[in-house]
Design an enzyme around this catalytic site. Structure first.
Site, PDB file in Angstrom:
ATOM      1  CD1 TRP A   1      43.015  45.054  43.375  1.00 33.85           C
ATOM      2  CD2 TRP A   1      42.334  47.179  43.549  1.00 33.85           C
ATOM      3  NE1 TRP A   1      42.136  45.134  44.438  1.00 33.85           N
ATOM      4  CE2 TRP A   1      41.706  46.425  44.559  1.00 33.85           C
ATOM      5  CE3 TRP A   1      42.060  48.546  43.461  1.00 33.85           C
ATOM      6  CZ2 TRP A   1      40.820  46.988  45.493  1.00 33.85           C
ATOM      7  CZ3 TRP A   1      41.187  49.108  44.375  1.00 33.85           C
ATOM      8  CH2 TRP A   1      40.576  48.335  45.378  1.00 33.85           C
TER       9      TRP A   1
ATOM     10  CG  ASN B   1      33.343  38.423  40.992  1.00 37.39           C
ATOM     11  OD1 ASN B   1      33.255  37.929  42.121  1.00 37.39           O
ATOM     12  ND2 ASN B   1      34.257  39.335  40.694  1.00 37.39           N
ATOM     13  CD  GLU B   2      34.418  43.040  42.611  1.00 37.24           C
ATOM     14  OE1 GLU B   2      35.210  43.246  41.680  1.00 37.24           O
ATOM     15  OE2 GLU B   2      34.701  43.255  43.799  1.00 37.24           O
TER      16      GLU B   2
ATOM     17  CD  GLU C   1      35.819  39.406  46.018  1.00 34.67           C
ATOM     18  OE1 GLU C   1      36.693  40.275  45.851  1.00 34.67           O
ATOM     19  OE2 GLU C   1      35.278  38.801  45.075  1.00 34.67           O
TER      20      GLU C   1
ATOM     21  CD  GLN D   1      52.734  37.100  39.325  1.00 33.81           C
ATOM     22  OE1 GLN D   1      53.895  37.008  39.638  1.00 33.81           O
ATOM     23  NE2 GLN D   1      52.280  36.653  38.172  1.00 33.81           N
ATOM     24  CG  MET D   2      52.505  41.570  42.446  1.00 27.71           C
ATOM     25  SD  MET D   2      53.973  40.776  43.146  1.00 27.71           S
ATOM     26  CE  MET D   2      54.600  42.089  44.184  1.00 27.71           C
TER      27      MET D   2
HETATM   28  C1  GAL Z   1      37.639  41.999  43.446  1.00 29.85           C
HETATM   29  C2  GAL Z   1      37.255  40.783  42.630  1.00 29.85           C
HETATM   30  C3  GAL Z   1      38.153  39.601  42.936  1.00 29.85           C
HETATM   31  C4  GAL Z   1      39.585  40.031  42.977  1.00 29.85           C
HETATM   32  C5  GAL Z   1      39.744  41.108  44.014  1.00 29.85           C
HETATM   33  C6  GAL Z   1      41.158  41.584  44.197  1.00 29.85           C
HETATM   34  O1  GAL Z   1      37.291  43.183  42.783  1.00 29.85           O
HETATM   35  O2  GAL Z   1      35.934  40.411  42.849  1.00 29.85           O
HETATM   36  O3  GAL Z   1      37.964  38.613  41.947  1.00 29.85           O
HETATM   37  O4  GAL Z   1      39.962  40.479  41.717  1.00 29.85           O
HETATM   38  O5  GAL Z   1      38.977  42.208  43.616  1.00 29.85           O
HETATM   39  O6  GAL Z   1      41.218  42.626  45.131  1.00 29.85           O
END
Ligand code: GAL
Length: 636
Positions: free
Chosen positions: A324, A143-144, A316, A365-366
Site C-alpha cells: 500500500w 480494526n484500526e 500486526e 495479494q501483493m
Molecule cells: C493493516 C490492516 C490489515 C492489513 C494490513 C496490510 O492496516 O489492519 O488488515 O490491511 O494493514 O498492511
C-alpha cells in the site's frame, strides 16, 4: 514478563483441510497467539439474524487444540452488503460531501447510531458464542479505527449528532456564540439547529467551530468502541484490545484506551517511511528505504505503552513487502527480527505478524505473509523462527519508567491542523522531532498524555506545542522537582481556541508578543549552534535568557527549572540544548551515530542498527540491520 509472538490468520480464506496443518506449523514456528475473525462478518451472518458459527467454532477448536491462544476480532470494520442495504445512510461522507461506497472496508460513519447498535449486537453475539471458550484469550474490537481517513465524516448523522453534542456542551446558543467568538463576520446563531458541519464554507470556518467538530468526532470513536465493549462485557472476561496505527491522530487514543485493557498497534516500518513520513528528504528515505525510519516505531511503541497504561502489543508486524505504499521494497534481511526485538525492548508483551500466508486473491495479494501463497517459508517465517529461538533464551523483560518524558496531546494536533499559521507546522512532527533528538542522545523516553497529573520520579519533562493548559497538567508541573521544557507554541490558546488574555504561555515568566512561521528555505542561526526552522516566537521575558539567536533574540528562557523554548529547532539545536539540560539533571547522554539507537530495560539494553551498513558504537561493531543486547548495571 516473558514476551511472546503471534500471527494474524484468516481461516475463511483457506480450505478447512489446511487449518490443522497451519496450526501445527504456527506452533512449530514458536508462535503463541493467533488473531482471527476481524473481517469475517459476511461468513458469520450472511443474512440478518442467520448465523453460521460452525466453521468458526471448528477453526477455534483446531487452533486451540494445537495449543494456540486465540484473539477474536469483532468484525465491525467490514459491515457486509446487507447491513449497508439496511442502513443506506450509514456510509461516511468525505469533506467534499461525497458519499463513500461499499466495496472495500471501513465504510461506516462512527456517528450513525443504527450501525453503532448493529455493530454492538454482532459483538455481543460473538461474545456470547465464544466468551466461555477456553481457546479465546483476548478480544480485538474492530480494526484500526481511523484507517483510510475514516474518523471524520460529514454525513447527516454526524450533523445531527454534532448539534446535540453542542447543545449539551453549551446549553444556550449565546454561550456558544461567546465561546466561539461568533460576533466575528456575523456568524451568530440563535438555535443549535442552524449550525452546520464546518466543511464546504466559502473560506475557512471559525477555528473554534472546527475544534468542537474534531472533539465531537473523536467522541464518536470513543462511543462506538464503548458500545461494543459494554455489549460484550457480560459475556466475555478476556482482555479487550484495539489495534491502533502509525501517525493517526484524528481521535483521542488515550480516551479510547481507557475502556480497554491493552493497547496494540500495527507496525509497518517501511510502509510508514514511504507513506506517512512526508517531511523526510528523498536522501533520508533512500537511506532507510529497506529498514524504515529509526525513530518512528519507537515513538509509537512508547505512545501506545501510555495508551495501554503500561500494557501494549504489536498486533500486526510487517513481515516483508507491503502493497500500500508508493514504493514497496523488500526489507533488508534481519529487519523483521530487528523490528520485533525493538518492540520487545520497549515493553511489548506480544508481537504478532501480519499475516500467516500471503493471499493470492483480492486487494492484498501483493502483501507478504510469513508464508508464500504456495505455503513455502517466506523470509518473514525464517526470521520469525529465529526470533522465537532467541526469545527462549532472552529471559524476563522488565520495563522501568524513563528519566525523560514528553507529552503527546491529540487535541493539540487538531488545533494546529486547524490553524497551522504556516504550512510546515504539524504538531505530531513537532513532538516527533524533539523525541528524535532525545533518542539521538541515547535516551529512553516515556510518552505521557496531557491529562497526566503526576510525573513520578522523572527528571526532565518536555511539553511542546500544547494548545491549552489543563488543571491536571498544571498540578503535575507544580508538584514536579525536575526540569520542564515547554514550547514552542505551548499555552498560546484557551480551551475555546482563543488567544488568552495573558497572551500565553503562562509559564517560565515570559510573554509571547509575536509569532512568525518561516518558509522551508529560511533558517535563523542560534548563537551557540543549530538553527530555528519553521516557527519562531518573540518573547518578552522576565526570566533568565539561556539561549539566543546570533542577533541576540531570546530563544530559551528559564525561571528556575521551568524553561520555555520559543522556536522549532533543527536537530543540531535540539540535541545541544537537551544535552545541556540533561547534564544539569545528571541524566547521562551520548551522541549516537545516525541510524543507531538504544533502549534500556532492567539489567540490559538493546542496541539496534537501522543502517544498511555496519555501524560502530563505543568500539563495538553492529552489522547492517543487526542488533545486540548488552548487560547494564543501571539504566541510560
Ligand atoms: C493493516 C490492516 C490489515 C492489513 C494490513 C496490510 O492496516 O489492519 O488488515 O490491511 O494493514 O498492511
Amino acid at each position: 514478563m516473558k514476551p511472546t509472538l503471534g500471527v494474524c490468520y484468516y481461516p475463511e480464506h483457506w480450505p478447512e483441510d489446511m487449518w490443522a496443518e497451519d496450526a501445527k506449523r504456527m506452533v512449530a514456528t514458536g508462535l503463541t497467539w493467533v488473531r482471527i475473525g476481524e473481517f469475517a462478518w459476511s461468513r458469520l451472518e450472511a443474512k440478518e439474524g442467520v448465523f453460521t458459527w460452525q466453521w468458526l467454532d471448528k477453526a477455534v477448536e483446531i487452533l486451540g487444540n494445537a495449543g494456540l491462544k486465540v484473539i477474536m476480532g469483532t468484525p465491525s470494520a467490514t459491515p457486509p452488503r446487507w447491513v449497508v442495504d439496511k442502513y443506506p445512510d450509514m456510509l461516511s461522507v468525505d469533506i467534499e460531501g461525497k458519499t463513500r461506497k461499499f466495496g472495500s472496508r471501513r465504510h461506516y460513519c462512527f456517528s450513525h447510531l443504527g450501525f453503532r447498535a448493529e455493530a454492538a449486537r454482532m459483538a455481543a453475539a460473538m461474545a456470547k458464542r465464544y466468551g466461555n471458550n477456553p481457546a479465546i484469550h483476548a478480544w480485538q474490537i474492530d480494526n484500526e479505527y481511523g484507517c483510510h481517513d475514516t474518523t471524520l465524516s460529514y454525513s447527516k448523522s454526524a450533523l445531527n449528532g454534532f448539534r446535540n453534542w453542542l447543545a449539551q456542551k453549551y446549553q444556550s446558543p449565546s454561550a456558544l456564540n461567546h465561546a466561539w467568538g461568533n460576533i466575528f463576520w456575523s456568524m451568530e446563531y440563535d438555535d443549535f439547529d442552524q449550525i452546520e458541519l464546518p466543511n464546504l464554507t466559502v473560506t475557512e470556518a471559525n477555528p473554534s467551530h472546527w475544534l468542537d467538530y474534531r472533539r465531537f468526532m473523536s467522541d464518536q470513536v470513543v462511543a462506538f468502541n464503548k458500545a461494543q465493549v459494554q455489549a460484550m462485557r457480560p459475556y466475555a472476561a478476556q482482555p479487550f484490545i484495539h489495534n491502533y496505527m502509525g501517525r493517526i491522530t484524528d481521535f483521542d487514543h488515550f480516551t479510547v484506551g481507557n475502556d480497554l485493557e491493552i493497547a496494540s498497534w500495527d507496525s509497518y516500518p517501511m510502509g510508514f517511511l514511504e507513506h506517512v513520513l512526508s517531511e523526510e528528504t528523498e536522501e533520508w528515505k533512500a537511506h532507510f528505504s529497506n529498514q524504515g525510519d529509526p525513530d518512528f516505531q519507537a515513538f509509537h511503541h512508547d505512545l501506545y505503552r501510555a495508551v495501554g497504561h503500561g500494557r501494549w502489543w504489536v498486533m500486526e508486524q510487517q513481515p516483508g513487502p507491503v502493497n500500500w505504499a508508493p514504493y514497496n521494497p523488500i526489507p533488508l534481511d534481519g529487519m523483521i527480527k530487528l523490528w520485533t526485538m525493538e518492540a520487545i525492548a520497549h515493553g511489548a508483551e506480544v508481537v504478532s505478524y501480519f499475516r500467516w500466508r500471503q493471499a493470492p486473491f483480492a486487494q492484498e495479494q501483493m502483501h507478504a505473509g510469513l508464508l508464500r501463497p504456495d505455503s513455502a517459508n517466506a523470509q518473514g517465517q525464517i526470521e520469525a523462527l529465529a526470533v522465537a529461538d532467541e526469545l527462549a533464551s532472552l529471559g524476563d523483560i522488565e520495563h522501568e519508567d524513563s528519566d525523560v518524558a514528553i507529552i503527546f496531546d491529540y487535541e493539540s494536533q487538531w488545533a494546529w491542523e486547524i490553524q497551522p499559521q504556516g504550512q510546515g507546522f504539524d504538531y505530531f512532527r513537532l513532538v516527533f522531532e524533539q523525541y528524535r533528538a532525545l533518542r539521538h542522545l541515547g535516551l529512553n523516553v516515556d510518552i505521557l498524555p496531557a491529562t497526566a497529573n503526576d510525573f513520578g520520579a522523572r527528571k526532565l519533562v518536555l511539553i511542546p506545542g500544547l494548545m491549552a493548559w489543563n488543571d491536571n497538567l498544571r498540578h503535575a508541573v507544580d508538584h514536579f522537582d525536575g526540569l520542564v521544557i515547554t514550547g514552542p507554541r505551548t499555552g498560546l490558546k484557551t480551551k475555546n481556541m482563543q488567544i488568552p488574555p495573558t497572551l500565553g504561555p503562562d509559564f517560565a515568566s515570559t510573554t509571547i508578543s509575536r509569532v512568525a512561521s518561516l518558509r522551508p528555505n529560511v533558517t535563523i542561526p542560534l548563537a551557540n549552534g543549530g538553527n530555528i526552522i519553521k516557527w519562531q516566537e518573540i518573547l518578552e521575558p522576565n526570566s533568565s535568557i539561556i539561549e539566543t539567536t546570533t542577533d541576540n533574540i531570546p530563544v530559551l528562557v528559564a525561571d528556575g527549572k521551568r524553561h520555555y523554548l520559543s522556536s522549532w529547532l533543527d536537530q543540531e539545536g535540539y540535541k545541544r540544548i537537551f544535552s545541556d539540560l540533561c547534564d544539569q539533571q545528571k541524566i547521562e547522554t551520548m551522541d549516537m551515530p545516525e541510524g543507531v539507537r538504544q533502549r534500556a530495560i532492567k539489567g540490559k539494553k538493546l542496541i539496534i542498527n537501522y543502517n544498511p551498513h555496519d555501524s560502530e558504537l563505543n568500539g563495538v561493531s553492529i552489522s547492517a540491520a543487526g542488533y545486540l543486547w548488552q548487560e547494564v548495571r543501571c539504566r541510560n
